[in-house]
Motif scaffolding. Sequence first.
Motif, PDB file in Angstrom:
ATOM      1  N   GLY A 109       0.811  -1.187   0.000  1.00  0.00           N
ATOM      2  CA  GLY A 109       0.000   0.000   0.000  1.00  0.00           C
ATOM      3  C   GLY A 109       0.857   1.254   0.000  1.00  0.00           C
ATOM      4  O   GLY A 109       2.070   1.205   0.034  1.00  0.00           O
ATOM      5  N   GLN A 110       0.190   2.343  -0.047  1.00  0.00           N
ATOM      6  CA  GLN A 110       0.844   3.653  -0.021  1.00  0.00           C
ATOM      7  C   GLN A 110       0.288   4.487   1.137  1.00  0.00           C
ATOM      8  O   GLN A 110      -0.443   5.451   0.921  1.00  0.00           O
ATOM      9  CB  GLN A 110       0.627   4.382  -1.357  1.00  0.00           C
ATOM     10  N   PRO A 111       0.630   4.141   2.376  1.00  0.00           N
ATOM     11  CA  PRO A 111       0.096   4.903   3.507  1.00  0.00           C
ATOM     12  C   PRO A 111       0.612   6.337   3.503  1.00  0.00           C
ATOM     13  O   PRO A 111       1.734   6.607   3.059  1.00  0.00           O
ATOM     14  CB  PRO A 111       0.621   4.140   4.723  1.00  0.00           C
ATOM     15  N   LYS A 112      -0.214   7.253   3.986  1.00  0.00           N
ATOM     16  CA  LYS A 112       0.183   8.661   4.064  1.00  0.00           C
ATOM     17  C   LYS A 112       1.165   8.898   5.204  1.00  0.00           C
ATOM     18  O   LYS A 112       1.962   9.818   5.159  1.00  0.00           O
ATOM     19  CB  LYS A 112      -1.043   9.541   4.233  1.00  0.00           C
ATOM     20  N   ILE A 113       1.089   8.064   6.242  1.00  0.00           N
ATOM     21  CA  ILE A 113       1.992   8.174   7.386  1.00  0.00           C
ATOM     22  C   ILE A 113       2.650   6.822   7.601  1.00  0.00           C
ATOM     23  O   ILE A 113       1.980   5.792   7.637  1.00  0.00           O
ATOM     24  CB  ILE A 113       1.236   8.581   8.672  1.00  0.00           C
ATOM     25  N   LYS A 114       3.978   6.849   7.737  1.00  0.00           N
ATOM     26  CA  LYS A 114       4.720   5.620   8.029  1.00  0.00           C
ATOM     27  C   LYS A 114       5.358   5.767   9.405  1.00  0.00           C
ATOM     28  O   LYS A 114       5.976   6.785   9.704  1.00  0.00           O
ATOM     29  CB  LYS A 114       5.807   5.397   6.977  1.00  0.00           C
ATOM     30  N   LEU A 115       5.209   4.743  10.247  1.00  0.00           N
ATOM     31  CA  LEU A 115       5.804   4.730  11.583  1.00  0.00           C
ATOM     32  C   LEU A 115       6.926   3.702  11.593  1.00  0.00           C
ATOM     33  O   LEU A 115       6.684   2.514  11.381  1.00  0.00           O
ATOM     34  CB  LEU A 115       4.753   4.379  12.634  1.00  0.00           C
ATOM     35  N   LEU A 116       8.143   4.146  11.839  1.00  0.00           N
ATOM     36  CA  LEU A 116       9.312   3.273  11.874  1.00  0.00           C
ATOM     37  C   LEU A 116       9.942   3.373  13.257  1.00  0.00           C
ATOM     38  O   LEU A 116      10.502   4.402  13.622  1.00  0.00           O
ATOM     39  CB  LEU A 116      10.319   3.695  10.788  1.00  0.00           C
ATOM     40  N   ASP A 117       9.849   2.313  14.033  1.00  0.00           N
ATOM     41  CA  ASP A 117      10.317   2.323  15.421  1.00  0.00           C
ATOM     42  C   ASP A 117      11.590   1.499  15.551  1.00  0.00           C
ATOM     43  O   ASP A 117      11.541   0.270  15.510  1.00  0.00           O
ATOM     44  CB  ASP A 117       9.210   1.773  16.330  1.00  0.00           C
ATOM     45  N   GLU A 118      12.721   2.193  15.723  1.00  0.00           N
ATOM     46  CA  GLU A 118      14.014   1.535  15.918  1.00  0.00           C
ATOM     47  C   GLU A 118      14.256   0.452  14.863  1.00  0.00           C
ATOM     48  O   GLU A 118      14.706  -0.655  15.178  1.00  0.00           O
ATOM     49  CB  GLU A 118      14.099   0.931  17.325  1.00  0.00           C
ATOM     50  N   CYS A 119      13.970   0.766  13.619  1.00  0.00           N
ATOM     51  CA  CYS A 119      14.014  -0.256  12.560  1.00  0.00           C
ATOM     52  C   CYS A 119      15.432  -0.702  12.196  1.00  0.00           C
ATOM     53  O   CYS A 119      15.597  -1.698  11.504  1.00  0.00           O
ATOM     54  CB  CYS A 119      13.276   0.234  11.325  1.00  0.00           C
ATOM     55  N   MET A 144      19.165   0.072   4.575  1.00  0.00           N
ATOM     56  CA  MET A 144      17.884   0.458   5.142  1.00  0.00           C
ATOM     57  C   MET A 144      17.687   1.974   5.052  1.00  0.00           C
ATOM     58  O   MET A 144      16.621   2.447   4.656  1.00  0.00           O
ATOM     59  CB  MET A 144      17.773   0.002   6.599  1.00  0.00           C
ATOM     60  N   VAL A 145      18.717   2.739   5.372  1.00  0.00           N
ATOM     61  CA  VAL A 145      18.641   4.201   5.296  1.00  0.00           C
ATOM     62  C   VAL A 145      18.342   4.632   3.861  1.00  0.00           C
ATOM     63  O   VAL A 145      17.472   5.470   3.615  1.00  0.00           O
ATOM     64  CB  VAL A 145      19.944   4.846   5.809  1.00  0.00           C
ATOM     65  N   ASN A 146      19.040   4.047   2.896  1.00  0.00           N
ATOM     66  CA  ASN A 146      18.812   4.390   1.495  1.00  0.00           C
ATOM     67  C   ASN A 146      17.406   4.030   1.045  1.00  0.00           C
ATOM     68  O   ASN A 146      16.764   4.788   0.321  1.00  0.00           O
ATOM     69  CB  ASN A 146      19.860   3.728   0.602  1.00  0.00           C
ATOM     70  N   LEU A 147      16.907   2.881   1.482  1.00  0.00           N
ATOM     71  CA  LEU A 147      15.554   2.456   1.137  1.00  0.00           C
ATOM     72  C   LEU A 147      14.519   3.425   1.708  1.00  0.00           C
ATOM     73  O   LEU A 147      13.575   3.822   1.017  1.00  0.00           O
ATOM     74  CB  LEU A 147      15.292   1.041   1.645  1.00  0.00           C
ATOM     75  N   ILE A 148      14.698   3.834   2.948  1.00  0.00           N
ATOM     76  CA  ILE A 148      13.772   4.780   3.574  1.00  0.00           C
ATOM     77  C   ILE A 148      13.773   6.093   2.803  1.00  0.00           C
ATOM     78  O   ILE A 148      12.722   6.669   2.517  1.00  0.00           O
ATOM     79  CB  ILE A 148      14.119   5.009   5.058  1.00  0.00           C
ATOM     80  N   LYS A 149      14.948   6.585   2.449  1.00  0.00           N
ATOM     81  CA  LYS A 149      15.038   7.843   1.713  1.00  0.00           C
ATOM     82  C   LYS A 149      14.369   7.748   0.344  1.00  0.00           C
ATOM     83  O   LYS A 149      13.705   8.683  -0.094  1.00  0.00           O
ATOM     84  CB  LYS A 149      16.495   8.267   1.577  1.00  0.00           C
ATOM     85  N   LEU A 150      14.511   6.624  -0.329  1.00  0.00           N
ATOM     86  CA  LEU A 150      13.910   6.450  -1.656  1.00  0.00           C
ATOM     87  C   LEU A 150      12.401   6.256  -1.604  1.00  0.00           C
ATOM     88  O   LEU A 150      11.676   6.719  -2.480  1.00  0.00           O
ATOM     89  CB  LEU A 150      14.536   5.244  -2.357  1.00  0.00           C
ATOM     90  N   SER A 159      10.250   7.136   0.899  1.00  0.00           N
ATOM     91  CA  SER A 159       9.521   7.985   1.841  1.00  0.00           C
ATOM     92  C   SER A 159       8.774   9.109   1.134  1.00  0.00           C
ATOM     93  O   SER A 159       9.335  10.146   0.823  1.00  0.00           O
ATOM     94  CB  SER A 159      10.472   8.569   2.882  1.00  0.00           C
ATOM     95  N   LYS A 160       7.507   8.865   0.889  1.00  0.00           N
ATOM     96  CA  LYS A 160       6.613   9.899   0.386  1.00  0.00           C
ATOM     97  C   LYS A 160       5.595  10.133   1.495  1.00  0.00           C
ATOM     98  O   LYS A 160       5.091   9.207   2.090  1.00  0.00           O
ATOM     99  CB  LYS A 160       5.941   9.439  -0.887  1.00  0.00           C
ATOM    100  N   GLY A 161       5.321  11.381   1.796  1.00  0.00           N
ATOM    101  CA  GLY A 161       4.412  11.686   2.881  1.00  0.00           C
ATOM    102  C   GLY A 161       5.180  11.790   4.194  1.00  0.00           C
ATOM    103  O   GLY A 161       6.387  11.980   4.227  1.00  0.00           O
TER     104      GLY A 161
END
Length: 70
Positions: A1-11, A23-29, A31-33
């Motif tokens: 899905g494409q959630p508007k808010i993503k919660l990442l806890d100590e991932c 992981m950092v690169n994936l989050i940056k690529l 991360s929309k919203g």
Amino acid sequence: GQPKIKLLDECSTGLDPVSRLSMVNLIKLQSKGLVVFTTHSIPEAEQICSRAIIMKKGEVAEDSRIYKLK
């Protein structure tokens, strides 16, 4: 899905340095919203976030842009 808010806890906890970087690169690529990212790593937060909220004893101690907190 494409959630508007993503919660990442100590991932990145327990990841080796190469996996952490991936992981950092994936989050940056991806991360929309809005992304809420919790970490104890300031360098990691600097790579991913533009704004930081620092908590102390359950209260907001700082709320600012990353570059201002340095």
